[in-house]
Design a protein around this motif. Structure first.
Motif, PDB file in Angstrom:
ATOM      1  N   HIS A 177       0.853  -1.192   0.000  1.00 29.64           N
ATOM      2  CA  HIS A 177       0.000   0.000   0.000  1.00 29.64           C
ATOM      3  C   HIS A 177       0.884   1.235   0.000  1.00 29.64           C
ATOM      4  CE1 HIS A 177      -3.232   2.795   0.830  1.00 29.64           C
ATOM      5  NE2 HIS A 177      -2.500   3.312   1.803  1.00 29.64           N
ATOM      6  N   THR A 178       0.552   2.174  -0.860  1.00 26.78           N
ATOM      7  CA  THR A 178       1.278   3.449  -0.907  1.00 26.78           C
ATOM      8  C   THR A 178       0.458   4.530  -0.215  1.00 26.78           C
ATOM      9  OG1 THR A 178       2.315   2.844  -3.000  1.00 26.78           O
ATOM     10  CG2 THR A 178       2.301   5.187  -2.422  1.00 26.78           C
ATOM     11  N   VAL A 179       1.070   5.168   0.770  1.00 26.04           N
ATOM     12  CA  VAL A 179       0.418   6.298   1.446  1.00 26.04           C
ATOM     13  C   VAL A 179       0.551   7.507   0.522  1.00 26.04           C
ATOM     14  CG1 VAL A 179       0.473   7.804   3.465  1.00 26.04           C
ATOM     15  CG2 VAL A 179       1.008   5.359   3.711  1.00 26.04           C
ATOM     16  N   ALA A 180      -0.584   8.119   0.176  1.00 22.67           N
ATOM     17  CA  ALA A 180      -0.552   9.186  -0.842  1.00 22.67           C
ATOM     18  C   ALA A 180       0.105  10.464  -0.311  1.00 22.67           C
ATOM     19  CB  ALA A 180      -1.982   9.497  -1.308  1.00 22.67           C
ATOM     20  N   LYS A 181      -0.164  10.795   0.945  1.00 22.07           N
ATOM     21  CA  LYS A 181       0.350  12.064   1.488  1.00 22.07           C
ATOM     22  C   LYS A 181       0.898  11.862   2.898  1.00 22.07           C
ATOM     23  CE  LYS A 181      -2.375  15.768   0.123  1.00 22.07           C
ATOM     24  NZ  LYS A 181      -3.678  16.508   0.157  1.00 22.07           N
ATOM     25  N   ILE A 182       2.070  12.416   3.133  1.00 25.41           N
ATOM     26  CA  ILE A 182       2.647  12.397   4.475  1.00 25.41           C
ATOM     27  C   ILE A 182       2.848  13.840   4.935  1.00 25.41           C
ATOM     28  CG2 ILE A 182       4.594  11.705   5.925  1.00 25.41           C
ATOM     29  CD1 ILE A 182       5.059   9.359   4.036  1.00 25.41           C
ATOM     30  N   TYR A 183       2.304  14.140   6.106  1.00 22.91           N
ATOM     31  CA  TYR A 183       2.444  15.485   6.676  1.00 22.91           C
ATOM     32  C   TYR A 183       3.263  15.429   7.955  1.00 22.91           C
ATOM     33  CZ  TYR A 183      -1.456  17.043   3.692  1.00 22.91           C
ATOM     34  OH  TYR A 183      -2.268  17.353   2.634  1.00 22.91           O
ATOM     35  N   TRP A 184       4.008  16.503   8.180  1.00 23.14           N
ATOM     36  CA  TRP A 184       4.714  16.687   9.438  1.00 23.14           C
ATOM     37  C   TRP A 184       4.016  17.772  10.252  1.00 23.14           C
ATOM     38  CZ3 TRP A 184      10.167  17.214   6.746  1.00 23.14           C
ATOM     39  CH2 TRP A 184      10.560  15.940   6.287  1.00 23.14           C
ATOM     40  N   ASN A 185       3.975  17.587  11.556  1.00 24.80           N
ATOM     41  CA  ASN A 185       3.380  18.595  12.436  1.00 24.80           C
ATOM     42  C   ASN A 185       4.216  19.868  12.425  1.00 24.80           C
ATOM     43  OD1 ASN A 185       1.149  17.102  13.585  1.00 24.80           O
ATOM     44  ND2 ASN A 185       2.710  15.845  14.598  1.00 24.80           N
ATOM     45  N   ARG A 186       3.529  20.976  12.301  1.00 29.77           N
ATOM     46  CA  ARG A 186       4.200  22.280  12.249  1.00 29.77           C
ATOM     47  C   ARG A 186       3.402  23.326  13.009  1.00 29.77           C
ATOM     48  NH1 ARG A 186       9.270  21.384  11.279  1.00 29.77           N
ATOM     49  NH2 ARG A 186       9.821  20.773   9.170  1.00 29.77           N
ATOM     50  N   VAL A 187       4.086  24.416  13.358  1.00 33.21           N
ATOM     51  CA  VAL A 187       3.405  25.624  13.812  1.00 33.21           C
ATOM     52  C   VAL A 187       4.095  26.796  13.111  1.00 33.21           C
ATOM     53  CG1 VAL A 187       2.836  27.115  15.767  1.00 33.21           C
ATOM     54  CG2 VAL A 187       2.868  24.629  16.078  1.00 33.21           C
ATOM     55  N   PRO A 188       3.323  27.623  12.372  1.00 36.64           N
ATOM     56  CA  PRO A 188       3.951  28.780  11.720  1.00 36.64           C
ATOM     57  C   PRO A 188       4.461  29.764  12.791  1.00 36.64           C
ATOM     58  CG  PRO A 188       1.679  28.444  10.958  1.00 36.64           C
ATOM     59  CD  PRO A 188       1.881  27.555  12.133  1.00 36.64           C
ATOM     60  N   ARG A 189       5.660  30.280  12.570  1.00 35.67           N
ATOM     61  CA  ARG A 189       6.259  31.155  13.586  1.00 35.67           C
ATOM     62  C   ARG A 189       5.362  32.344  13.915  1.00 35.67           C
ATOM     63  NH1 ARG A 189      11.103  30.419  14.961  1.00 35.67           N
ATOM     64  NH2 ARG A 189      11.634  29.500  12.961  1.00 35.67           N
ATOM     65  N   SER A 190       4.726  32.929  12.907  1.00 35.14           N
ATOM     66  CA  SER A 190       3.895  34.116  13.181  1.00 35.14           C
ATOM     67  C   SER A 190       2.705  33.761  14.063  1.00 35.14           C
ATOM     68  CB  SER A 190       3.421  34.760  11.870  1.00 35.14           C
ATOM     69  OG  SER A 190       2.453  33.937  11.241  1.00 35.14           O
ATOM     70  N   VAL A 191       2.177  32.554  13.869  1.00 41.44           N
ATOM     71  CA  VAL A 191       1.048  32.118  14.695  1.00 41.44           C
ATOM     72  C   VAL A 191       1.511  31.883  16.135  1.00 41.44           C
ATOM     73  CG1 VAL A 191      -0.630  30.261  15.081  1.00 41.44           C
ATOM     74  CG2 VAL A 191      -0.209  31.105  12.759  1.00 41.44           C
ATOM     75  N   ALA A 192       2.663  31.230  16.275  1.00 36.91           N
ATOM     76  CA  ALA A 192       3.201  31.003  17.621  1.00 36.91           C
ATOM     77  C   ALA A 192       3.440  32.332  18.329  1.00 36.91           C
ATOM     78  CB  ALA A 192       4.489  30.189  17.532  1.00 36.91           C
ATOM     79  N   GLU A 193       4.009  33.286  17.601  1.00 36.00           N
ATOM     80  CA  GLU A 193       4.278  34.602  18.206  1.00 36.00           C
ATOM     81  C   GLU A 193       2.994  35.277  18.639  1.00 36.00           C
ATOM     82  OE1 GLU A 193       8.434  35.513  15.747  1.00 36.00           O
ATOM     83  OE2 GLU A 193       6.553  36.443  15.079  1.00 36.00           O
ATOM     84  N   GLU A 194       1.989  35.197  17.780  1.00 32.00           N
ATOM     85  CA  GLU A 194       0.699  35.840  18.101  1.00 32.00           C
ATOM     86  C   GLU A 194       0.075  35.180  19.329  1.00 32.00           C
ATOM     87  OE1 GLU A 194      -3.276  36.554  18.595  1.00 32.00           O
ATOM     88  OE2 GLU A 194      -2.749  34.636  17.670  1.00 32.00           O
ATOM     89  N   ARG A 195       0.136  33.859  19.382  1.00 33.63           N
ATOM     90  CA  ARG A 195      -0.484  33.149  20.507  1.00 33.63           C
ATOM     91  C   ARG A 195       0.274  33.435  21.813  1.00 33.63           C
ATOM     92  NH1 ARG A 195      -5.028  32.513  20.840  1.00 33.63           N
ATOM     93  NH2 ARG A 195      -5.108  30.527  21.941  1.00 33.63           N
ATOM     94  N   PHE A 196       1.568  33.573  21.755  1.00 33.97           N
ATOM     95  CA  PHE A 196       2.328  33.882  22.970  1.00 33.97           C
ATOM     96  C   PHE A 196       2.106  35.329  23.400  1.00 33.97           C
ATOM     97  CE2 PHE A 196       4.326  29.802  22.512  1.00 33.97           C
ATOM     98  CZ  PHE A 196       4.655  29.454  23.816  1.00 33.97           C
ATOM     99  N   ARG A 197       1.894  36.235  22.432  1.00 29.74           N
ATOM    100  CA  ARG A 197       1.526  37.609  22.812  1.00 29.74           C
ATOM    101  C   ARG A 197       0.193  37.598  23.550  1.00 29.74           C
ATOM    102  NH1 ARG A 197       3.897  39.281  17.950  1.00 29.74           N
ATOM    103  NH2 ARG A 197       1.926  39.095  16.815  1.00 29.74           N
ATOM    104  N   TRP A 198      -0.761  36.815  23.021  1.00 32.19           N
ATOM    105  CA  TRP A 198      -2.060  36.685  23.692  1.00 32.19           C
ATOM    106  C   TRP A 198      -1.876  36.092  25.089  1.00 32.19           C
ATOM    107  CZ3 TRP A 198      -4.066  32.046  25.424  1.00 32.19           C
ATOM    108  CH2 TRP A 198      -5.338  32.123  26.006  1.00 32.19           C
ATOM    109  N   LEU A 199      -1.033  35.063  25.170  1.00 36.48           N
ATOM    110  CA  LEU A 199      -0.828  34.373  26.444  1.00 36.48           C
ATOM    111  C   LEU A 199      -0.244  35.316  27.502  1.00 36.48           C
ATOM    112  CD1 LEU A 199      -0.801  31.711  28.055  1.00 36.48           C
ATOM    113  CD2 LEU A 199       1.432  31.214  27.037  1.00 36.48           C
ATOM    114  N   ALA A 200       0.644  36.196  27.071  1.00 37.08           N
ATOM    115  CA  ALA A 200       1.261  37.130  28.024  1.00 37.08           C
ATOM    116  C   ALA A 200       0.180  37.960  28.716  1.00 37.08           C
ATOM    117  CB  ALA A 200       2.254  38.035  27.301  1.00 37.08           C
ATOM    118  N   GLY A 201      -0.862  38.322  27.954  1.00 39.27           N
ATOM    119  CA  GLY A 201      -1.959  39.100  28.536  1.00 39.27           C
ATOM    120  C   GLY A 201      -2.919  38.246  29.342  1.00 39.27           C
TER     121      GLY A 201
END
Ligand code: ZN
Length: 297
Positions: A177-201
């Motif tokens: 069986h061939t797996v058609a798509k393989i994804y790696w877990n990621r977080v975009p840096r801008s999203v992480a930065e935005e969420r940590f700015r929110w977290l600080a508040g």
């Protein structure tokens, strides 16, 4: 399995709790949507640090029964996510948590890190050929943050995908069986930065004194490398509940804010939109919002 749903998603993780923290919203969303979701966890997480005092006796330097306890936590988490197909690689306890990089546990007999790659991968080949997933999700080559079991889980997943497709490999483990798509877990840096700015508040109402940093979040990369996102906001409560089920490892902030801590007690944001990088296969569009986009059943 003779009657398989049209869409089949396989996730490969190192320890119980990784699936809920990284992919809980994705898993809940696809399960609710009728896809077949299979989780393979490679170890029991025996070396994890225990947060609640009342459970401290489970720890590896005390009774060393954290592994069996975490099977129960994972079972409860899967209930929260609506996922019914969960397995441990090679069966529960076949591979043991290797501890942090450089720990003496890395090379102990039975440790996942020291396991033979093809031997470990063969267990996953059997699952891939049975479930026949179109989509596989795992970590990047660094395991997201360098933990030996996460690196090994990545290697096993990628190797197993190759071997599962190889007609000459171990036909006793099922048809290729061939797996058609393989994804790696990621977080975009801008999203992480935005969420940590929110977290600080947002930290004020929580019992936590300090925040983690973006460097503590696995898989953070430049935005351009991220090729897909799954909007799991409708499943945020399920994700948080699944994370909370891993009570030895994760504590959710009281009061309803999407904030959690690991054993280091540094506050982190819960991500209810989850991000991916397509590592193998063809993207249906330059930026995907469905991991199955373009996949033929
Ligand atoms: Zn882990």
């Amino acid at each position: 399995m003779t009657e398989l749903p049209d869409r089949r998603l396989l996730l490969v993780h190192a320890h119980p709790d990784d699936e809920s923290i990284n992919n809980g919203a994705t898993m809940a969303r696809y399960a609710a949507d009728g896809a077949h979701v299979t989780l393979v966890t490679c170890t029991l997480g025996e070396e994890g640090e225990v947060i609640p005092d009342r459970l401290a006796h489970l720890a590896p330097d005390r009774e060393d029964i954290l592994g069996p306890h975490r099977i129960g936590e994972l079972t409860a988490a899967m209930k929260e996510l609506g996922v019914t197909d969960h397995r441990f690689l090679g069966g529960p306890g076949r591979f043991r948590d290797s501890g942090m990089m450089g720990a003496e546990q890395n090379n102990r007999p039975g440790a996942f890190w020291s396991a033979d790659l093809d031997e470990a991968a063969a267990y996953l080949v059997e699952v891939i050929r049975e479930v026949r997933p179109q989509v596989l999700v795992t970590y990047d080559p660094d395991g997201g943050y360098g933990h030996p079991d996460h690196i090994k889980a990545h290697r096993v997943a990628m190797r197993a995908a190759d071997l599962a497709a190889e007609p000459a490999f171990r036909r006793d483990l099922g048809d290729p069986h061939t797996v058609a798509k393989i994804y790696w877990n990621r977080v975009p840096r801008s999203v992480a930065e935005e969420r940590f700015r929110w977290l600080a508040g947002a930290l004020g109402p929580t019992p936590y004194a300090a925040m983690a940093s973006i460097g503590d979040v696995p898989g953070v990369v430049d935005d351009a490398r991220v090729t897909a996102e799954i909007d799991g906001r409708a499943f945020a409560a399920a994700k948080t509940a699944a994370m909370a089920a891993h009570a030895t490892q994760v504590e959710i902030a009281p009061g309803g804010e999407p904030v959690f801590v690991l054993s280091n007690e540094l506050a982190q944001p819960v991500f209810d939109v989850e991000y991916y990088e397509l590592a193998r296969g063809e993207a249906a569009t330059p930026y995907e919002t469905d991991l199955f986009a373009g996949v033929v059943a």
